[in-house]
Motif scaffolding. Structure first.
Motif, PDB file in Angstrom:
ATOM      1  N   ARG A 245      37.968  42.054  32.501  1.00  0.00           N
ATOM      2  CA  ARG A 245      36.739  42.744  32.343  1.00  0.00           C
ATOM      3  C   ARG A 245      35.629  41.481  31.626  1.00  0.00           C
ATOM      4  O   ARG A 245      34.911  41.332  33.333  1.00  0.00           O
ATOM      5  CB  ARG A 245      36.560  43.421  31.391  1.00  0.00           C
ATOM      6  N   TYR A 246      36.264  40.347  31.252  1.00  0.00           N
ATOM      7  CA  TYR A 246      35.468  39.218  30.857  1.00  0.00           C
ATOM      8  C   TYR A 246      35.488  38.509  32.259  1.00  0.00           C
ATOM      9  O   TYR A 246      34.511  38.203  32.372  1.00  0.00           O
ATOM     10  CB  TYR A 246      35.302  38.845  29.256  1.00  0.00           C
ATOM     11  N   ALA A 247      37.091  37.765  32.452  1.00  0.00           N
ATOM     12  CA  ALA A 247      36.894  36.856  33.689  1.00  0.00           C
ATOM     13  C   ALA A 247      36.807  37.422  35.100  1.00  0.00           C
ATOM     14  O   ALA A 247      35.643  36.770  35.381  1.00  0.00           O
ATOM     15  CB  ALA A 247      39.013  36.529  33.487  1.00  0.00           C
ATOM     16  N   ALA A 248      36.649  39.305  35.031  1.00  0.00           N
ATOM     17  CA  ALA A 248      35.978  39.404  36.077  1.00  0.00           C
ATOM     18  C   ALA A 248      34.993  39.580  36.579  1.00  0.00           C
ATOM     19  O   ALA A 248      33.307  38.457  37.459  1.00  0.00           O
ATOM     20  CB  ALA A 248      36.479  40.505  36.028  1.00  0.00           C
ATOM     21  N   PHE A 249      34.203  39.448  35.127  1.00  0.00           N
ATOM     22  CA  PHE A 249      32.091  39.180  35.173  1.00  0.00           C
ATOM     23  C   PHE A 249      31.688  37.815  35.001  1.00  0.00           C
ATOM     24  O   PHE A 249      30.465  37.863  35.820  1.00  0.00           O
ATOM     25  CB  PHE A 249      31.754  40.009  33.734  1.00  0.00           C
ATOM     26  N   MET A 250      32.509  36.903  34.227  1.00  0.00           N
ATOM     27  CA  MET A 250      31.770  35.315  34.710  1.00  0.00           C
ATOM     28  C   MET A 250      32.345  34.799  36.264  1.00  0.00           C
ATOM     29  O   MET A 250      31.346  34.086  37.014  1.00  0.00           O
ATOM     30  CB  MET A 250      32.901  34.899  33.189  1.00  0.00           C
ATOM     31  N   GLN A 251      33.823  35.506  36.730  1.00  0.00           N
ATOM     32  CA  GLN A 251      33.316  35.097  38.170  1.00  0.00           C
ATOM     33  C   GLN A 251      32.393  35.715  39.536  1.00  0.00           C
ATOM     34  O   GLN A 251      32.434  35.280  40.113  1.00  0.00           O
ATOM     35  CB  GLN A 251      34.895  35.470  38.340  1.00  0.00           C
ATOM     36  N   GLY A 252      31.880  37.270  38.808  1.00  0.00           N
ATOM     37  CA  GLY A 252      31.444  37.512  39.257  1.00  0.00           C
ATOM     38  C   GLY A 252      30.273  36.884  39.072  1.00  0.00           C
ATOM     39  O   GLY A 252      29.188  36.490  40.358  1.00  0.00           O
ATOM     40  N   LEU A 253      29.314  36.496  38.088  1.00  0.00           N
ATOM     41  CA  LEU A 253      28.210  35.152  38.077  1.00  0.00           C
ATOM     42  C   LEU A 253      28.673  34.421  38.676  1.00  0.00           C
ATOM     43  O   LEU A 253      27.551  33.427  39.453  1.00  0.00           O
ATOM     44  CB  LEU A 253      28.190  35.059  36.529  1.00  0.00           C
ATOM     45  N   ARG A 254      29.914  33.282  38.763  1.00  0.00           N
ATOM     46  CA  ARG A 254      29.594  32.085  39.226  1.00  0.00           C
ATOM     47  C   ARG A 254      29.927  32.734  40.843  1.00  0.00           C
ATOM     48  O   ARG A 254      28.964  31.825  41.982  1.00  0.00           O
ATOM     49  CB  ARG A 254      31.029  31.745  39.361  1.00  0.00           C
TER      50      ARG A 254
END
Length: 761
Positions: A245-254
């Motif tokens: 979930r953290y990886a998905a959030f950071m990817q969405g931010l990028r």
């Protein structure tokens, strides 16, 4: 009357006045024998005592720790974890017990070496997983998408495997890296179902080159490949976990940042802006990317110490300036420490946003130690700061030691810290020095500091750029002087302001300003890359010169006395050693489908049954050859037909690539060396490299000798590591491929034809 005493020689005398009697030649005294070495030895001892003084031990601890990690990666077999850990613990306890003894520094260094060895062993055991040994076709996979890379031609993602089915193989992998058509990569965090073709991780393309398989192993990736067909998104059978979930959030931010940049910038402007802010640099076009590295500005594309320092510095001075506007805060509160805390938070966010690669981690830890030193009123930029950062990075990721980014970033940082600690105090004169004050008023001191920093960092990273990328940057100082002030003063601050303005919708103007600065950077890099002699090529050399050069850089950076110049001697030795490294005569790929032979013109000529552009590019770069993989001259002197290829090799002997069994009979009679995927026939008069040897030992490099061919293999016999497991039945490999004894010539029928006999009658 004088009292009787004892002389230094132990003889009795009066008041110690007379020396003991000694046999002297008749007619004179014994002359004292002067030694020219005694003063020199005493001076060396004084320097050594000064280097071993208080506070000088800590910077050498990460050097010893890294040496232990290097020993681990040089091992032929995987060490026993319990033994490695036991030795490290015992030496650490021994160092604690002997902390007041003169042998303490030596014991500490030994304990650090053992600790580094044990740490690397433990890391490998902790992440142990299966690595694909042979290709798999049409494999059905389901799993979670953990990362995604948007590249120039294709996209790529890492799949955490939940299920894996193949009709012919029961291998189970934890993670795989797959390529897909551009624009079709699934979102990070999604659960997908697909079919793929999997291949073992790419190994070294030649002996001594970078091991991509080892890199993937420490990322817990057991295979790479490409998707066959569509990628279908499905409902996950279970939650993917907090990390996903953290990886998905950071990817969405990028992705959101890239989308906002895309509204204002495009092409290489957008790609470089995204790379500077999020670490995603794969979308940069090949010509601009090559020009960046040729000109010496390639470090700008990899988020490292420079970027982290700019982010932390901008936030630190901006927050401190804002707080200084309020006199009540300035008088009664430590606003400098508050600004350092804000800069630390900004640096941590930048670390997470950029993907936390090894170079970025090192940069963050270094920056964090500096900012924490400011908060606790300690000196910030010291060798101790660098030592602590290096120990943290190596303890968390010992595999970083063999990665180019770690080697280059720490070498550059060591040079810069040495410049600050040793060089700049002599440069920064006192304010009452009128000449220095006038020069500083016009920015001369800042310009000199920038030139020295660029020169020192460039020289410190040159051995590693030459070893890993086979190039040097003769105009790197010029490019950095022309571009880096703009990047520091315009590009990076505008990017940070754009990030802050994004939630309010006023970010477009900052992206435009960032684009102007990037245009200037591209203009500089293309101009420098087009200068005569800008492409400095370096042929491949072994690990020996790199080790000697690393020792020289460390001695130059860490020593304070004139002993440091021994590092310069080591750098000269490493340079001469590297320049005298012999070039290979024959290169053979791991699958035996590509063979490069050095012809009479001194250049490589290619025989291939399945051309591999990446492989050929690596071979040419390692040979300091400016040709491209599609250059027509690569095929000059090569004769091919459906059965195979032949070309003339070193010493005029022929080298053959046999693709069909019927070609072997002629090749055995005429060629000196044969490369084939078929078993060689009995009595073949040529030296043969067959599929069995290649399967066991990987890519090969051959050099012509009087006895045959000297062999250098990617996997010498006996090597068995988790990322490169030994092939069953593999034993010690021979280091010399000897030419077989000439087979007896076939008997030829001597009976003449009847028509010929009639003419004689």
């Amino acid at each position: 009357m004088a009292e009787q005493g004892t002389t230094p020689g132990g003889k009795r005398g009066y008041a110690g006045t007379w020396p003991p009697r000694a046999a002297a030649p008749v007619g004179g005294y014994v002359p004292a024998r002067a030694s020219i070495w005694q003063p020199f030895i005493e001076t060396l001892q004084q320097w050594a005592r000064a280097e071993a003084g208080a506070g000088r031990l800590l910077p050498w601890v990460p050097v010893a720790f890294g040496t232990g990690i290097a020993f681990y990666f040089a091992a032929e077999h995987e060490p026993v974890l319990s033994v490695a850990a036991g030795v490290a613990i015992a030496l650490c306890l021994l160092a604690l017990l002997l902390r007041r003894r003169r042998v303490f520094p030596a014991i500490v260094m030994l304990a650090a070496v053992a600790a580094g060895f044990a740490t690397a062993t433990w890391k490998t055991a902790r992440i142990g997983h299966t690595v694909l040994a042979r290709p798999m076709f049409s494999v059905a996979l389901t799993g979670f998408v953990e990362t995604r890379d948007i590249r120039e031609k294709t996209d790529r993602f890492v799949l955490r495997v939940v299920s894996m089915e193949s009709p012919r193989d029961m291998t189970k992998l934890e993670r795989v890296r797959l390529s897909v058509k551009k624009g079709t990569a699934p979102d990070v965090g999604s659960f997908v179902e697909l079919k793929a073709r999997l291949m073992p991780p790419l190994g070294p393309q030649r002996p001594g080159s970078y091991d991509f398989g080892r890199d993937l192993y420490f990322q817990s990736i057991g295979a790479s490949g490409f998707v066959m067909g569509a990628v279908k998104t499905r409902e996950p059978p279970a939650a993917g976990g907090l990390a996903l979930r953290y990886a998905a959030f950071m990817q969405g931010l990028r992705d959101a940042i890239d989308a906002r940049i895309r509204t204002t910038l495009d092409g290489d402007q957008r790609a470089i802006a995204t790379a500077l802010l999020t670490g995603r640099r794969d979308a940069i076009s090949t010509p601009v990317n090559d020009a960046m590295f040729i000109s010496g500005l390639g470090h700008v594309l990899s988020i490292s110490g420079y970027h982290m320092a700019v982010v932390a510095g901008v936030v630190f001075f901006a927050v401190r300036a804002l707080l200084a506007l309020f006199p009540a805060l300035t008088a009664g509160h430590p606003i400098k420490k508050w600004a350092a805390a804000a800069a630390l938070v900004a640096a941590a966010f930048y670390l997470l946003l950029s993907g936390a690669e090894v170079a970025t981690q090192r940069s963050f830890f270094m920056t964090a130690v500096v900012l924490i030193a400011v908060m606790v009123d300690r000196r910030a930029i010291t060798f101790r700061t660098l030592a602590v950062a290096a120990l943290i990075v190596l303890a968390i990721a010992p595999e970083a030691l063999v990665h180019p980014s770690f080697q280059m970033s720490f070498a550059a940082t060591l040079g810069l810290v040495a410049l600050v600690q040793i060089g700049l105090p002599n440069l920064l004169a006192s304010p009452d020095h009128s000449a220095t004050a006038r020069v500083a008023l016009w920015g001369g001191r800042e310009l000199t500091m920038l030139m020295l920093a660029s020169l020192v960092a460039g020289l410190a990273t040159t051995p590693y750029a030459a070893f890993h990328f086979h190039r040097v940057t003769p105009y790197g100082l010029l490019a950095n002087l022309a571009a880096m002030p703009v990047v520091s003063a315009i590009v990076m601050p505008a990017g940070l302001l754009g990030l802050l303005a994004m939630p309010f919708g006023f970010d477009g103007v900052f992206w435009a300003i960032m684009g102007f600065g990037i245009d200037w950077m591209i203009l500089v890099t293309q101009w420098v890359a087009a200068l005569p002699g800008a492409v400095g090529r370096m042929a491949a050399f072994g690990i020996g010169p790199l080790i000697v050069a690393s020792a020289g850089i460390i001695l130059l950076g860490l020593l304070r006395t004139p002993l440091r110049w021994s590092g310069a001697v080591l750098l000269v030795v490493a340079t001469v050693w590297a320049l005298r490294a012999p070039l290979p005569d024959v290169l053979i790929s791991a699958d035996g489908r590509n063979v490069a032979v050095r012809g009479g013109d001194g250049r490589l000529h290619l025989m291939h049954s399945a051309k591999d552009a990446f492989l050929v590019k690596e071979w040419l770069a390692a040979d300091a050859d400016a040709r491209t993989a599609v250059d027509a001259s690569l095929g000059e002197g090569v004769s091919c037909d459906p059965s195979g290829c032949v070309t003339q090799g070193p010493g005029g002997a022929f080298v053959a690539l046999a693709m069909r069994p019927e070609a072997l009979a002629d090749d055995c009679e005429r060629a000196a060396l044969i490369v084939t995927a078929r078993p060689a026939p009995q009595g073949c008069a040529a030296s043969v490299i067959d599929a069995e040897r290649l399967r066991s030992h990987g890519a090969l490099v051959l050099r012509r000798t009087s006895a045959g061919y000297a062999i250098d293999a990617v996997k010498p016999g006996g090597i068995d590591r988790p990322w490169s497991p030994a092939v069953p039945g593999d034993g010690e490999s021979e280091t010399v491929l000897r030419t077989p004894a000439a087979a007896p010539r076939r008997a030829v029928d001597a009976t003449p034809a009847e028509t010929d006999l009639q003419g004689d009658d």
